[in-house]
Design a protein around this motif. Structure first.
Motif, PDB file in Angstrom:
ATOM      1  N   ARG B 359      16.121  72.049  88.194  1.00  0.00           N
ATOM      2  CA  ARG B 359      17.286  72.864  87.797  1.00  0.00           C
ATOM      3  C   ARG B 359      17.361  74.222  88.491  1.00  0.00           C
ATOM      4  NH1 ARG B 359      17.733  71.810  82.187  1.00  0.00           N
ATOM      5  NH2 ARG B 359      18.522  69.821  82.926  1.00  0.00           N
ATOM      6  N   PRO B 360      16.256  75.001  88.567  1.00  0.00           N
ATOM      7  CA  PRO B 360      16.378  76.304  89.230  1.00  0.00           C
ATOM      8  C   PRO B 360      16.811  76.207  90.692  1.00  0.00           C
ATOM      9  CG  PRO B 360      14.161  75.987  88.310  1.00  0.00           C
ATOM     10  CD  PRO B 360      14.942  74.779  87.985  1.00  0.00           C
ATOM     11  N   ARG B 363      20.918  75.960  92.162  1.00  0.00           N
ATOM     12  CA  ARG B 363      21.792  77.043  92.611  1.00  0.00           C
ATOM     13  C   ARG B 363      21.738  77.204  94.129  1.00  0.00           C
ATOM     14  NH1 ARG B 363      19.925  81.840  89.486  1.00  0.00           N
ATOM     15  NH2 ARG B 363      21.924  82.551  90.199  1.00  0.00           N
ATOM     16  N   GLN B 393      23.225  78.019  84.955  1.00  0.00           N
ATOM     17  CA  GLN B 393      22.237  78.948  85.507  1.00  0.00           C
ATOM     18  C   GLN B 393      22.156  80.219  84.670  1.00  0.00           C
ATOM     19  OE1 GLN B 393      20.237  78.042  87.820  1.00  0.00           O
ATOM     20  NE2 GLN B 393      21.260  76.210  88.569  1.00  0.00           N
ATOM     21  N   VAL B 441      27.909  78.501  92.423  1.00  0.00           N
ATOM     22  CA  VAL B 441      26.564  79.025  92.153  1.00  0.00           C
ATOM     23  C   VAL B 441      26.021  79.802  93.347  1.00  0.00           C
ATOM     24  CG1 VAL B 441      25.922  77.321  90.432  1.00  0.00           C
ATOM     25  CG2 VAL B 441      25.573  76.807  92.842  1.00  0.00           C
TER      26      VAL B 441
END
Lengths: 275, 538
Positions: B359-360, B363, B393, B441
């Motif tokens: 997930r991180p 972006r 995010q 993002v």
């Protein structure tokens, strides 16, 4: 392109169906106002033919058939709608999880669904009521337990097709969690077939409820259409209206729901209806 | 024009009342001479296909019908013929070739029998003579091993082979006119080049007239004798191929031709050190489950692929369908899990991570999808679609929505678009929304999977220009997946050519175009439709 409501309401069959359903609904809601007396109360001599004083006559014990019909509408509709909502909620949950996660989860859930599907549903409902004892709540439970599998299949099939669409992949790439994807991306796109199946399920639920009540397995001390037919069936030759009146009520209601359900289908899938 | 086979005079086809315009085709006149190839070009919605269907009496009743004009063929007005007479004409004197050969053939019937059926219905030949003719036809369309081919089902043949079968069926009765509606659009470039060549050859040999409907000016340049340009149901311009392609008169034609991506390679800026993305020895295999005595099938979609993408540079991954280019892209954005090899983003390993761990990094890597209609959730507002990434995010909803509105104006839409639903937008506009979503993002790397292949040329050009501008503005690196060398050349300074899961050649675009080393690269370059014409324009 016409809007959904224009398409839906311009269909004469839908208007007829909605008209009858609205009437039944109003009667069901205001049954206590329209006929304040207990529908089981003995009001006159038995077997009075339909006349000006008793529009639909009286039954073998001298109860007003009109009052029974109104209060019966309330019981029948309430049980059918609640059972359908329960079946749709549970069926959607199982179908969505099975379709979205696939693999072993899908296998297990679908075998379970098949297990419920293969038991003759009406017999199963009778067994459930016999075990649980007849009551309104148990009727809802029994009817929803036998009617969720088709919902599961519809939802699973829809989820399978929606989840391979690119906007779901876009949500994965955006980092949405599985639960959020299922709730915000996938399920909203399965609504139209779900609404159609669900609305038709109400009709089936009414039939099952009536059949159970007919057999004396309905909610005790609550007037219902099935109970009225069951109670009147032995006098079919002497007092035809005891069976005919609630029978016609069931027929018209189920027919109306089917008309509206098909109308929904046509309005939600205009291409299928049009071409 | 000496002798015309088909004459369309003032044809008008009305659309049903709820459509956005009154007629699909209005006052179209055109003629096709004997042995002539006429190309009808136009973008989607130009009415070119409807016109083709009108000739054959195949308009979807009762919604579309010809309300005016005449279609004269063999001295008869086709619009006045009965269904029975039209049926005799179709397949006999006029034949049709469709876009998608898989759907044009019945999947349950052997292809030999399908050609045979045409002969059985329209001629009095006996079975033996018919079989002889079927074999001849298959030989005519240059399919290898005719006896084996006639015994095959459509799914056992490749797309190009199926299209050859469809052509054989069209030729079976020596028609005077063949109508071909985008017959090569569903095919790979190299196959397209072969089919175009074949059609031209057969058309010459049989003296058939051909009405060829297409959206691709490159194809027009390859095949046309005369060109008809259509827009909004009207003929904008018609003339010989040379006139229209080299000296277009109508502004619309000029704009369309200008939008055709050229073959001029994009040059490299100064080399940037430090790669943004490194892919090393990546492998991805798909397993199709076996059953009923069939063994499970393993398909190696990506086979030990390595590549590097520098900061702010762009790499085009070019290949035909089944080359594994999309699988590679899906592995990089984390939609597929590769079984071997590694993917590094700015030196950090992102392969082998699960969804939560990944997930991180979301972006930094974003994706633009191919199909502008399937890639936006029809039940979400555009604003929500764009804001979803930043919100995950950790950006607040108000902030994300404000940024979404700014992004929308950046990609050339009105900020108010945020409150509307996707179905209110056209394909090009939707693709802009998809790009805005990817940029929301503020990623470092964008993976674009065929982002313009579903768009009309003029829209395609605008979207490519937008991508180009945004790349500079956001200092993006871009991995651009495409099947079209022309698009690759305009967008990317580096190219990697993929075939059957392997990168067969890679290097700067200019170098590969000037001096292709691998035979497959050469055949791809060779197959670009209308390349001589495109080069002559540049």
């Amino acid at each position: 392109m016409k809007s959904f409501w224009q398409r839906f309401l311009s269909n004469p069959r839908v208007v007829i169906g909605l008209g009858w359903l609205a009437l039944v609904l109003v009667v069901a809601i205001f049954a206590d106002v329209l006929s304040p007396r207990d529908p089981f109360a003995i009001v006159a001599n038995p077997f009075i033919r339909p006349s000006s004083s008793f529009l639909l006559g009286t039954d073998s014990l001298g109860r007003d058939v009109m009052a029974g019909l109104m209060h019966g509408a309330r019981t029948t509709l309430l049980i059918a709608v609640l059972a359908t909502l329960a079946a749709v909620a549970f069926g959607t949950l199982v179908g969505a999880v099975a379709g979205y996660y696939g693999g072993v989860i899908d296998d297990v859930l679908m075998r379970l669904t098949e297990f419920f599907q293969t038991i003759p549903s009406f017999l199963f409902a009778i067994v459930l009521i016999a075990v649980l004892s007849p009551s309104a709540t148990n009727l809802v439970i029994a009817i929803s337990v036998v009617s969720w599998p088709p919902i599961t299949r519809v939802v699973r099939a829809e989820v399978l097709s929606v989840k391979s669409r690119e906007f779901v992949q876009a949500a994965v790439v955006a980092g949405q969690s599985d639960r959020a994807i299922l709730l915000t991306q996938v399920l909203p796109n399965t609504l139209s077939p779900l609404i159609v199946t669900g609305s038709l399920l109400v009709a089936t639920a009414i039939l099952v409820e009536s059949a159970l009540s007919f057999l004396g397995l309905g909610a005790p001390n609550q007037m219902s259409w099935g109970f009225m037919i069951g109670a009147g069936r032995s006098f079919l030759r002497d007092a035809w209206w005891l069976v005919t009146v609630p029978g016609i009520a069931i027929l018209l209601t189920v027919l109306s729901i089917n008309l509206v359900g098909e109308g929904l289908n046509d309005a939600l899938n205009p291409r299928l209806a049009d071409l | 024009m000496s002798e015309s086979v088909l004459n369309i005079e003032d044809l008008t086809v009305a659309l049903p009342s709820w459509s956005d315009r009154k007629s699909a085709v209005s006052n179209v006149s055109l003629g096709i001479g004997k042995g002539e190839i006429v190309c009808v070009v136009g973008e989607s919605g130009s009415g070119k296909s409807v016109m083709g269907k009108a000739i054959l009496g195949l308009l979807p009743k009762p919604h579309l019908r010809a309300t005016g004009g005449r279609i004269v063929f063999d001295g008869r007005d086709l619009l006045t013929l009965s269904d029975e007479e039209m049926r005799k004409l179709r397949g006999g004197r006029i034949a049709m070739i469709f876009q998608e050969p898989m759907t044009a053939l019945s999947p349950l019937m052997k292809v030999g029998r399908q050609i045979d059926e045409v002969l059985e219905v329209h001629t009095d030949l006996n079975p033996a003579a018919r079989k002889q003719r079927v074999l001849e036809l298959i030989q005519d369309v240059q399919l290898p091993d005719p006896p084996r081919i006639i015994d095959s089902y459509p799914h056992q043949l490749s797309g190009g082979q199926r299209q050859r079968i469809v052509i054989a069926m069209a030729l079976a009765l020596e028609p005077a006119l063949i109508i071909a509606d985008e017959p090569t659009t569903a095919l790979d470039v190299t196959t397209q080049a072969q089919i175009l060549h074949l059609m031209k050859e057969l058309q010459r040999a049989h003296g058939t007239s051909l009405l060829f409907i297409t959206h691709d000016f490159g194809v027009v340049a390859e095949i046309a004798d005369r060109v008809v340009v259509m827009r909004h149901g009207e003929v904008v311009e018609q003339g010989t191929a040379d006139e229209v392609l080299r000296a277009p008169r109508a502004d619309y034609t000029k704009a369309l031709i200008a939008a055709v991506p050229g073959l001029t390679p994009r040059l490299k800026d100064a080399a940037k050190a430090q790669p943004r993305l490194v892919v090393r020895d990546l492998e991805k295999t798909y397993v199709t489950a076996g059953g009923f005595g069939k063994a499970a099938r393993h398909v190696k979609a990506v086979d030990k692929v390595s590549l590097e993408l520098g900061r702010q540079s762009s790499l085009a991954l070019v290949g035909e369908s089944g080359s594994g280019k999309s699988s590679l892209a899906r592995c990089i954005v984390g939609l597929e899990v590769p079984e071997a090899g590694e993917i590094l983003l700015d030196g950090e390993r992102i392969s082998g991570l699960n969804r939560n761990q990944l997930r991180p990094y979301r972006r930094h890597i974003q994706m633009v999808f191919q199909d502008p209609f399937a890639s936006l959730n029809p039940r979400q507002r555009v604003g929500d679609i764009i804001a979803i990434g930043p919100m995950i995010q950790g950006v607040s909803r108000e902030q994300a929505m404000t940024e979404a509105r700014e992004l929308l104006s950046l990609v050339g839409l009105k900020p108010e678009a945020a409150d509307r639903y996707p179905h209110e937008f056209s394909g090009g506009q939707r693709q802009r929304i998809g790009i805005a979503r990817a940029l929301a993002v503020k990623p470092k790397l964008i993976v674009a999977d065929e982002p313009v292949s579903a768009l009309d040329v003029s829209v395609q050009k605008q979207v490519l220009e937008l991508l180009n501008e945004l790349r500079r503005k956001f200092e993006l690196s871009m991995l651009f997946i495409t099947h079209d060398l022309r698009v690759a050349a305009t967008v990317c300074e580096d190219i990697a050519i993929m075939q059957r899961g392997v990168i067969v050649e890679r290097g700067p675009t200019a170098q590969i175009f000037a001096n292709p080393e691998h035979p497959y690269t050469r055949s791809l370059l060779e197959a670009v439709p209308g390349k001589e014409w495109i080069n002559s324009l540049a």
